[in-house]
Design a protein around this motif. Structure first.
Motif, PDB file in Angstrom:
ATOM      1  N   LEU A   1       3.189 -61.374  11.471  1.00  0.00           N
ATOM      2  CA  LEU A   1       2.766 -60.186  11.830  1.00  0.00           C
ATOM      3  C   LEU A   1       2.378 -60.385  13.419  1.00  0.00           C
ATOM      4  O   LEU A   1       2.189 -61.360  14.003  1.00  0.00           O
ATOM      5  N   GLU A   2       2.655 -59.073  14.045  1.00  0.00           N
ATOM      6  CA  GLU A   2       2.036 -59.075  15.644  1.00  0.00           C
ATOM      7  C   GLU A   2       0.539 -58.555  15.433  1.00  0.00           C
ATOM      8  O   GLU A   2       0.561 -57.559  14.838  1.00  0.00           O
ATOM      9  N   THR A   3      -0.221 -59.130  16.248  1.00  0.00           N
ATOM     10  CA  THR A   3      -1.661 -58.783  16.313  1.00  0.00           C
ATOM     11  C   THR A   3      -2.199 -58.515  17.851  1.00  0.00           C
ATOM     12  O   THR A   3      -1.333 -58.878  18.899  1.00  0.00           O
ATOM     13  N   SER A   4      -3.287 -57.875  17.924  1.00  0.00           N
ATOM     14  CA  SER A   4      -3.964 -57.805  19.156  1.00  0.00           C
ATOM     15  C   SER A   4      -5.343 -57.848  18.708  1.00  0.00           C
ATOM     16  O   SER A   4      -6.017 -57.244  18.105  1.00  0.00           O
ATOM     17  N   ALA A   5      -5.731 -59.369  19.851  1.00  0.00           N
ATOM     18  CA  ALA A   5      -7.122 -59.293  19.659  1.00  0.00           C
ATOM     19  C   ALA A   5      -7.805 -58.465  20.295  1.00  0.00           C
ATOM     20  O   ALA A   5      -9.189 -58.144  19.932  1.00  0.00           O
ATOM     21  N   LEU A   6      -7.512 -57.909  21.437  1.00  0.00           N
ATOM     22  CA  LEU A   6      -8.133 -56.754  21.941  1.00  0.00           C
ATOM     23  C   LEU A   6      -8.370 -55.630  21.348  1.00  0.00           C
ATOM     24  O   LEU A   6      -9.585 -54.847  21.257  1.00  0.00           O
ATOM     25  N   THR A   7      -7.553 -55.060  20.638  1.00  0.00           N
ATOM     26  CA  THR A   7      -7.610 -53.932  19.932  1.00  0.00           C
ATOM     27  C   THR A   7      -7.977 -53.909  18.691  1.00  0.00           C
ATOM     28  O   THR A   7      -8.543 -53.247  17.652  1.00  0.00           O
ATOM     29  N   GLY A   8      -7.809 -55.225  17.975  1.00  0.00           N
ATOM     30  CA  GLY A   8      -8.168 -55.538  16.640  1.00  0.00           C
ATOM     31  C   GLY A   8      -6.785 -55.438  15.766  1.00  0.00           C
ATOM     32  O   GLY A   8      -7.004 -55.399  14.346  1.00  0.00           O
TER      33      GLY A   8
ATOM     34  N   LEU B   1       0.032 -55.954  25.016  1.00  0.00           N
ATOM     35  CA  LEU B   1       0.722 -55.718  26.179  1.00  0.00           C
ATOM     36  C   LEU B   1       2.171 -56.086  26.202  1.00  0.00           C
ATOM     37  O   LEU B   1       2.808 -57.025  26.629  1.00  0.00           O
ATOM     38  N   ASP B   2       2.693 -55.056  25.408  1.00  0.00           N
ATOM     39  CA  ASP B   2       3.999 -54.921  25.191  1.00  0.00           C
ATOM     40  C   ASP B   2       4.945 -55.154  26.305  1.00  0.00           C
ATOM     41  O   ASP B   2       6.056 -55.563  26.326  1.00  0.00           O
ATOM     42  N   ALA B   3       4.727 -54.674  27.499  1.00  0.00           N
ATOM     43  CA  ALA B   3       5.156 -54.794  28.754  1.00  0.00           C
ATOM     44  C   ALA B   3       5.579 -56.128  29.447  1.00  0.00           C
ATOM     45  O   ALA B   3       6.354 -56.340  30.060  1.00  0.00           O
ATOM     46  N   ASP B   4       4.498 -56.886  28.903  1.00  0.00           N
ATOM     47  CA  ASP B   4       4.588 -58.297  29.280  1.00  0.00           C
ATOM     48  C   ASP B   4       5.357 -59.286  28.273  1.00  0.00           C
ATOM     49  O   ASP B   4       5.035 -60.455  28.541  1.00  0.00           O
ATOM     50  N   ARG B   5       5.867 -58.722  27.436  1.00  0.00           N
ATOM     51  CA  ARG B   5       6.275 -59.534  26.268  1.00  0.00           C
ATOM     52  C   ARG B   5       7.376 -60.606  26.889  1.00  0.00           C
ATOM     53  O   ARG B   5       8.395 -60.238  27.567  1.00  0.00           O
ATOM     54  N   GLU B   6       7.246 -61.715  26.014  1.00  0.00           N
ATOM     55  CA  GLU B   6       8.338 -62.908  26.428  1.00  0.00           C
ATOM     56  C   GLU B   6       9.134 -63.212  25.290  1.00  0.00           C
ATOM     57  O   GLU B   6      10.183 -63.529  25.322  1.00  0.00           O
TER      58      GLU B   6
ATOM     59  N   LEU C   1      12.203 -58.992  17.137  1.00  0.00           N
ATOM     60  CA  LEU C   1      13.360 -59.486  16.451  1.00  0.00           C
ATOM     61  C   LEU C   1      13.419 -61.128  16.373  1.00  0.00           C
ATOM     62  O   LEU C   1      13.587 -61.666  15.524  1.00  0.00           O
ATOM     63  N   GLU C   2      13.148 -61.742  17.605  1.00  0.00           N
ATOM     64  CA  GLU C   2      13.192 -63.112  17.802  1.00  0.00           C
ATOM     65  C   GLU C   2      12.095 -64.028  17.101  1.00  0.00           C
ATOM     66  O   GLU C   2      12.444 -64.842  16.043  1.00  0.00           O
ATOM     67  N   ALA C   3      10.878 -63.460  16.994  1.00  0.00           N
ATOM     68  CA  ALA C   3       9.783 -63.750  16.536  1.00  0.00           C
ATOM     69  C   ALA C   3      10.000 -63.520  14.910  1.00  0.00           C
ATOM     70  O   ALA C   3       9.718 -64.512  14.202  1.00  0.00           O
ATOM     71  N   SER C   4      10.600 -62.459  14.428  1.00  0.00           N
ATOM     72  CA  SER C   4      10.714 -62.157  12.954  1.00  0.00           C
ATOM     73  C   SER C   4      11.831 -63.225  12.502  1.00  0.00           C
ATOM     74  O   SER C   4      11.576 -63.570  11.391  1.00  0.00           O
ATOM     75  N   ARG C   5      12.607 -63.358  13.117  1.00  0.00           N
ATOM     76  CA  ARG C   5      14.066 -64.095  12.684  1.00  0.00           C
ATOM     77  C   ARG C   5      13.543 -65.487  12.558  1.00  0.00           C
ATOM     78  O   ARG C   5      13.979 -66.207  11.708  1.00  0.00           O
ATOM     79  N   PHE C   6      12.770 -66.131  13.575  1.00  0.00           N
ATOM     80  CA  PHE C   6      12.113 -67.370  13.420  1.00  0.00           C
ATOM     81  C   PHE C   6      11.237 -67.449  12.254  1.00  0.00           C
ATOM     82  O   PHE C   6      11.477 -68.530  11.641  1.00  0.00           O
TER      83      PHE C   6
END
Length: 109
Positions: free
Chosen positions: A44-51, A21-26, A30-35
């Motif tokens: 890692l960024e994951t998708s439970a929908l696509t696996g 859901l890249d369009a709905d990203r909050e 970069l922010e998550a990676s830096r944190f």
């Protein structure tokens, strides 16, 4: 924060879910990676929908734990290490990396 209560050798991975859901990203990548970097976490960024990256998250943690065991940072035999062997009948001694042993062929007929 979990690292203040856990073993200093704890393995933590930050998973940003809903990658599909890249369009709905909050939170940006970069922010998550830096944190994650600032807090010494794997990320890692994951998708439970696509696996996507779901299995990789578990594999990445397992590899990190095994590397810490191989380097001696973690000792599964030490109480409080946070690591526990499974069924004792399934245990096999681990050989240090780079060493080989001759295994004897046994017939289980």
């Amino acid at each position: 924060y979990v690292s203040t209560l856990a073993s200093p050798n704890i393995v933590i991975i930050l998973c940003g879910n809903k990658k599909d859901l890249d369009a709905d990203r909050e939170v940006t990548f970069l922010e998550a990676s830096r944190f994650a970097q600032e807090n010494e976490l794997m990320f890692l960024e994951t998708s439970a929908l696509t696996g996507e990256n779901v299995e990789e998250a578990f594999l990445k943690c397992a590899r990190n734990i095994l590397n810490k065991i191989d380097s001696g940072e973690l000792d599964p035999e030490r109480m409080g290490s946070g690591i526990q062997y499974g069924d004792a009948s399934l245990r096999q001694p681990r050989q240090p990396r780079g060493t080989t042993t001759q295994s004897k062929q046994q017939c289980n007929c």
